[in-house]
Write an enzyme that holds these catalytic residues in place. Structure first.
Site, PDB file in Angstrom:
ATOM      1  N   SER A 111       0.999  -1.623  -0.040  1.00 14.32           N
ATOM      2  CA  SER A 111       0.082   0.185   0.202  1.00 14.32           C
ATOM      3  C   SER A 111       0.475   1.130  -0.251  1.00 14.32           C
ATOM      4  CB  SER A 111      -0.686  -0.247   1.457  1.00 14.32           C
ATOM      5  OG  SER A 111      -0.263   0.047   2.490  1.00 14.32           O
TER       6      SER A 111
ATOM      7  N   HIS B 137      -5.479  -2.782  -1.975  1.00 18.99           N
ATOM      8  CA  HIS B 137      -5.137  -1.640  -3.439  1.00 18.99           C
ATOM      9  C   HIS B 137      -5.295  -2.868  -4.902  1.00 18.99           C
ATOM     10  CE1 HIS B 137      -4.624   1.751  -0.819  1.00 18.99           C
ATOM     11  NE2 HIS B 137      -4.039  -0.048  -0.031  1.00 18.99           N
TER      12      HIS B 137
ATOM     13  N   LYS C 264     -11.714   1.297  -0.365  1.00 16.73           N
ATOM     14  CA  LYS C 264     -10.938   1.552  -1.755  1.00 16.73           C
ATOM     15  C   LYS C 264     -11.276   2.026  -3.298  1.00 16.73           C
ATOM     16  CE  LYS C 264      -6.814   1.169   1.527  1.00 16.73           C
ATOM     17  NZ  LYS C 264      -6.808   0.007   2.756  1.00 16.73           N
TER      18      LYS C 264
END
Ligand SMILES: *Cc1c(COP(=O)(O)O)cnc(C)c1O
Length: 394
Positions: free
Chosen positions: A183, A211, A242
Site C-alpha cells: 500500500s 489495493h 478503497k
C-alpha cells in the site's frame, strides 16, 4: 505527591513533534471526488483511496438511500445473532462470483477482515510466514493468533522458501501471508511464485488484496485474477473501502474456509454487522464494475500518464507498478514541508512517515483516481514541479 502518571504522553508527543512524525489531521468538508474542500479550502485531492470515484457515485448513493427506506439504519446485532440481512447474503454471493471463488464473507472493514481470518487458521503451535512490508492489520491479525511470526524479505521468494524450510518442521502448520499490492510502495507481490513455494511445503496461503480490488485484474477483479490463480489461494482478503468506494472487508476463497470463519471469526461473532445502506452501496459497486471496465481503464491511463510525467520531472517514484505513486523524499520533516507547500498550491497530498513507512523513507503518496481529468493531472504535476524546485528535490 505521586508523579504525574500521564507525563509519558507529553514526552512521547514532544518526541513525535521533534522528529516530524506528529500527524496533523486534516478535515474534509465536502463529498469525496477529484476536488474536495479541506480545512475550508477547495483543493485537488491527490491522496484518497477513491480509485474509481465511486465514493460519491450517483448509483451508489441511490442504492444506499433505498436500503435505508427498506431496512433502516442500524444493524441491531452481530451477524451470528440477528444481524445477517438478505443484503449481506446477496453481497457475499456477488463478491464470490466477481472474484471467481466459491464463497465470501463480508465483515466490517479490511482491518477486521485480517483479524477475522488469521486467528482461526493458526494458533500457538503454528507459524506464519509474513512479508517484511506487510500492512499493519496483517501484523495485528498474526499477533492476535499467537502463532510464531517469521518475517521474510520483501517480495523475496527464495527467502520465503528458506524460512519455510527452516521453521515449518518445528510447528504444527504454517500460513504464508502477503499484501498483494503493497500500500505504501505500489509494488506487487510475486503471487504465482509464492503460491508454488507454499504449495510445495503444504503451507496455507492468504493474500491481502486491499489495493488490488477494483484496480488489478480484468475489470478490477483483483490480484488473483491478475495472476490467473483463481481458486488457488486459501483466503483472499479485500476491502470495500478503497476502489469500491464504501466500507467493509471481504474474505473470499474456498467454501470450507469461509464457512469455518462464519463459526470462528471474532469480528464476525462479536461486533455488529455492516448497516444495510453500506451493504447496498457495495452491491451497486459490484454492478458498476461488472457492467464495464471503463473506470478501471481510465484509472490506469491516468496513473500511467502521471507516473511517466513525474519521472520526466526528475522525481523518484520508487518501484510502483500500480496507481499508488510514492514520491520519495527521505526525512519526515521534508515530506511534511513538501505537503504543506503543495496545499498552498491547492493540491492535497499528505506526507507519510514512520511507523506507516520505515524511518528515512518518508514520502508523499499520491493516489491517482479515475475521477481526475487530464487537466487535474497537469495541474498536480505543475504544483509538484514548482514545490520540488523550491525545496531542491528536483
Ligand atoms: C487499507 C488497508 C487495509 C484496511 O482496510 P480498511 O477497510 O480500511 O480497514 C488492510 N490492508 C491493506 C493492505 C490496506 O491497504
Amino acid at each position: 505527591m505521586a508523579k504525574d502518571k500521564l507525563a509519558f504522553i507529553d514526552e512521547d508527543v514532544a518526541n513525535l513533534k521533534e522528529q516530524g512524525l506528529f500527524i496533523n489531521i486534516r478535515t474534509i468538508e465536502s463529498a469525496q471526488g477529484a476536488w474536495i474542500v479541506v480545512d475550508g479550502k477547495r483543493v485537488l485531492d491527490f491522496c484518497s483511496n477513491n480509485y474509481l470515484g465511486l465514493a460519491n457515485h450517483p448509483r451508489m448513493r441511490e442504492a444506499a438511500k433505498k436500503a435505508i427506506d427498506e431496512f433502516g439504519v442500524g444493524p441491531a446485532a452481530v451477524r451470528t445473532i440477528a444481524g445477517t440481512l438478505s443484503l449481506h447474503h446477496e453481497l457475499e454471493r456477488r463478491l464470490a462470483a466477481f472474484k471467481g471463488v466459491e464463497d465470501a464473507l463480508y465483515v466490517q472493514s479490511g482491518l477486521c477482515a485480517n483479524q477475522a481470518a488469521i486467528p482461526p487458521l493458526v494458533g500457538r503451535e503454528d507459524v506464519v510466514f509474513s512479508d517484511r512490508l506487510n500492512h499493519a492489520s496483517i501484523i495485528d491479525g498474526c499477533r492476535l493468533s499467537r502463532a510464531k511470526i517469521v518475517v521474510y524479505e520483501h517480495c523475496d521468494v527464495a527467502d520465503a522458501e528458506r524460512v519455510i524450510k527452516e521453521n515449518l518442521p518445528n510447528y504444527r502448520r504454517g500460513l504464508l501471508v502477503t499484501d498483494g499490492v503493497f500500500s505504501m510502495d505500489g509494488d506487487v507481490a510475486p503471487l504465482d511464485k509464492l503460491y508454488e513455494v507454499a504449495e510445495r511445503y503444504g503451507v496455507m496461503t492468504m493474500v491481502d488484496d486491499a489495493h488490488g480490488e477494483g484496480v488489478l485484474g480484468k475489470g478490477g477483479r483483483g490480484i488473483v485474477d491478475h495472476f490467473g490463480l483463481h481458486g488457488k489461494f486459501d483466503v483472499e482478503m479485500g476491502t470495500l473501502s478503497k476502489a469500491f468506494g464504501v466500507v467493509g472487508g471481504v474474505l473470499a476463497g474456498k467454501r470450507k474456509i469461509v464457512d469455518y470463519l462464519r463459526q470462528k471469526a471474532r469480528p464476525f461473532l462479536f461486533s455488529s454487522a455492516v448497516p444495510a445502506a453500506d451493504t447496498a452501496a457495495c452491491l451497486a459497486a459490484v454492478d458498476i464494475l461488472e457492467s464495464s471496465t471503463e473506470l478501471v481503464d481510465r484509472l490506469w491511463e491516468n496513473a500511467d500518464y502521471f507516473k511517466a510525467e513525474m519521472k520526466r520531472l526528475g522525481f523518484d517514484t520508487g518501484n510502483s507498478m500500480t496507481p499508488i505513486t510514492p514520491v520519495m523524499l527521505g526525512e519526515a520533516p521534508l515530506a511534511k514541508e513538501f505537503s504543506r507547500k503543495l496545499f498552498d498550491e491547492g493540491l492535497f497530498a499528505m506526507a507519510i512517515g514512520f511507523p506507516t513507512v520505515p524511518r528515512g523513507l518518508a514520502r508523499i503518496r499520491v493516489m491517482i483516481s479515475a475521477s481526475h481529468s487530464k487537466q487535474d493531472l497537469d495541474q498536480g504535476l505543475e504544483a509538484f514541479a514548482k514545490v520540488g524546485k523550491e525545496l531542491g528535490v528536483v
